[in-house]
Write a protein that holds these residues in place. Structure first.
Motif, short mmCIF file in Angstrom:
data_model
loop_
_atom_site.label_atom_id
_atom_site.label_comp_id
_atom_site.label_asym_id
_atom_site.label_seq_id
_atom_site.Cartn_x
_atom_site.Cartn_y
_atom_site.Cartn_z
N ASP A 87 0.82 -1.21 0.00
CA ASP A 87 0.00 0.00 0.00
C ASP A 87 0.86 1.27 0.00
O ASP A 87 0.76 2.11 0.88
CB ASP A 87 -0.93 -0.02 1.22
CG ASP A 87 -2.03 1.03 1.14
OD1 ASP A 87 -2.50 1.31 0.03
OD2 ASP A 87 -2.41 1.55 2.21
N GLY A 128 -3.59 3.93 0.15
CA GLY A 128 -5.01 4.20 0.25
C GLY A 128 -5.60 3.74 1.57
O GLY A 128 -6.80 3.88 1.80
N SER A 176 -8.24 -0.57 4.55
CA SER A 176 -9.47 -1.05 3.91
C SER A 176 -9.32 -1.13 2.40
O SER A 176 -9.72 -2.11 1.76
CB SER A 176 -10.65 -0.14 4.25
OG SER A 176 -11.01 -0.26 5.61
N ASP A 177 -8.72 -0.10 1.82
CA ASP A 177 -8.52 -0.07 0.38
C ASP A 177 -7.63 -1.23 -0.07
O ASP A 177 -7.89 -1.88 -1.09
CB ASP A 177 -7.90 1.26 -0.04
CG ASP A 177 -7.71 1.37 -1.54
OD1 ASP A 177 -8.69 1.27 -2.28
OD2 ASP A 177 -6.55 1.53 -1.98
N ASN A 200 -9.61 -4.43 0.11
CA ASN A 200 -10.59 -4.47 -0.98
C ASN A 200 -9.93 -4.81 -2.31
O ASN A 200 -10.50 -5.56 -3.12
CB ASN A 200 -11.32 -3.14 -1.08
CG ASN A 200 -12.28 -2.90 0.08
OD1 ASN A 200 -12.71 -3.85 0.73
ND2 ASN A 200 -12.61 -1.66 0.33
N LYS A 201 -8.74 -4.29 -2.54
CA LYS A 201 -8.01 -4.61 -3.77
C LYS A 201 -7.70 -6.10 -3.81
O LYS A 201 -7.79 -6.74 -4.87
CB LYS A 201 -6.72 -3.79 -3.86
CG LYS A 201 -6.92 -2.32 -4.14
CD LYS A 201 -7.46 -2.09 -5.56
CE LYS A 201 -7.49 -0.60 -5.91
NZ LYS A 201 -8.42 0.19 -5.09
N ARG A 221 -17.68 -4.92 1.20
CA ARG A 221 -16.33 -4.38 1.13
C ARG A 221 -16.05 -3.60 2.42
O ARG A 221 -16.96 -3.13 3.09
CB ARG A 221 -16.15 -3.47 -0.08
CG ARG A 221 -16.20 -4.20 -1.42
CD ARG A 221 -15.06 -5.16 -1.62
NE ARG A 221 -15.06 -5.79 -2.93
CZ ARG A 221 -15.70 -6.92 -3.23
NH1 ARG A 221 -16.41 -7.53 -2.30
NH2 ARG A 221 -15.64 -7.42 -4.45
N GLU A 231 -13.71 2.44 3.30
CA GLU A 231 -12.41 3.08 3.10
C GLU A 231 -12.35 4.42 3.83
O GLU A 231 -13.34 5.13 3.96
CB GLU A 231 -12.14 3.25 1.61
CG GLU A 231 -12.06 1.91 0.88
CD GLU A 231 -11.76 2.02 -0.60
OE1 GLU A 231 -11.44 3.14 -1.06
OE2 GLU A 231 -11.86 0.99 -1.30
N GLU A 282 -12.34 -1.06 10.69
CA GLU A 282 -13.07 -1.54 9.52
C GLU A 282 -13.65 -2.93 9.75
O GLU A 282 -14.67 -3.29 9.17
CB GLU A 282 -12.16 -1.52 8.30
CG GLU A 282 -10.92 -2.40 8.39
CD GLU A 282 -9.87 -1.88 9.35
OE1 GLU A 282 -9.19 -2.71 9.99
OE2 GLU A 282 -9.73 -0.66 9.50
#
Length: 333
Positions: free
Chosen positions: A41, A69, A72-73, A76-77, A175, A178, A183
């Motif tokens: 990240d 990001g 969470s981002d 999610n990726k 998801r 973000e 989260e």
């Protein structure tokens, strides 16, 4: 053995000192049919280089480099590119027992469950177990309502995303939010509601590293504010939805709000203390309604915070600051 592909998602950010141990514990799993997705990240240290070297040595490892990001981002990726029938998560400073994913897969398969979980222990940077627990090494199956009840009690079953194995269908529409902390709490109730039941093995297969730097970061103004926001939303979402566990929803909100109260004073967040004051009448109402049941569940640490809150909400700051320092000293010992 019919080994379905399991996608393991590891978000990584500036973790050069720990990522090697994490990956070593994953690539040495007794369950071999893994897709290991590491999402870098936007690390500014040598994390990305370390990951690329691991990918050259093990073809199961896929490294995704992206701009920063947030956690969470990154997760999610990982979910978006995962191709496994099952999905698991490991945080990049933690490590796992060699048979964790074999254990989780067999639990899910043998009990026809789309969500399996194991216990975890907590270690400090010296690899010493902190807050040691007693484990039964027993298997338990729970339906939706009872699993949510245990999640609210926050003892054996907790909101952490990483000590569990999920059928990929559970994340078809879910998801991580973000730009927000905590989260895991934001999604776990929804995941539990979608599951056809949960199978739980009370044996510590996941080793959760508690770093002193992580604890300091967890108490930033933003994370403390995010925490109370997600707790309030969860309490309101569950209020009246499952009458048979209404007390546990109230207890979870009350006990976690004790931490919020403590943090507002320990870290001198005056504006957040005012938010706590807005919630105080509700907390007193819950306490008076469920007093005996709440007192039976609160641990000694929360009991001290409760005593401070009931004695003098503002003047208790020095006591709570000392309590927090003692907790930090214990972690580093």
């Amino acid at each position: 053995m019919d080994e379905k592909l399991v996608s393991v998602i590891i978000p990584a950010y500036n973790i050069e000192d720990y990522i090697g141990r994490c990956l070593d514990s994953i690539i040495s799993q007794t369950y071999k049919n893994l897709e290991i997705i590491v999402v870098d990240d936007g690390s500014r240290d040598y994390t990305g280089e370390i990951l690329d070297n691991y990918a050259k040595k093990d073809r199961r490892i896929k490294v995704i480099h992206k701009e920063n990001g947030g956690l969470s981002d990154a997760r999610n990726k990982g979910i978006e590119i995962a191709t496994g029938e099952y999905i698991g998560f490991v945080d990049s400073d933690d490590y796992i027992a060699s048979d964790m994913f074999e254990t989780l897969f067999n639990l899910a398969k043998n009990h026809h469950s789309n969500l399996a979980m194991v216990s975890f222990d907590e270690v400090n940077e010296n690899d010493h177990i902190i807050n040691p627990k007693q484990y039964t090494n027993q298997i338990q199956t729970l339906d939706c309502v009872h699993s949510i009840k245990e999640l609210l009690i926050d003892d054996k079953i907790q909101n952490y995303v990483w000590n569990k194995l999920y059928h990929r269908d559970l994340f078809e529409t879910i998801r991580f939010p973000e730009g927000k902390s905590f989260e895991d709490i934001s999604i776990m109730i929804e995941v539990f509601e979608k599951a056809n039941g949960i199978v739980y093995f009370d044996s510590p297969k996941y080793h959760y590293l508690k770093r002193s730097t992580s604890i300091v970061n967890a108490h930033s103004h933003k994370t403390v504010e995010d925490h109370v926001e997600v707790l309030t939303k969860r309490y309101q979402y569950l209020e009246g939805k499952y009458p048979e566990i209404e007390f546990y929803n109230a207890y979870s909100f009350f006990s976690m709000m004790l931490f919020f109260y403590k943090n507002t004073l320990v870290f001198d967040f005056e504006d957040l203390f005012q938010k706590f004051e807005e919630q105080y009448p509700l907390l007193i109402h819950l306490y008076e309604t469920y007093k005996n049941d709440i007192l039976n569940l609160l641990d000694p640490y929360r009991m001290i915070i409760l005593s401070c809150m009931l004695w003098d909400r503002k003047r208790s700051a020095s006591i709570l600051k000392q309590l927090e320092q003692e907790k930090l000293n214990k972690l580093n010992s």
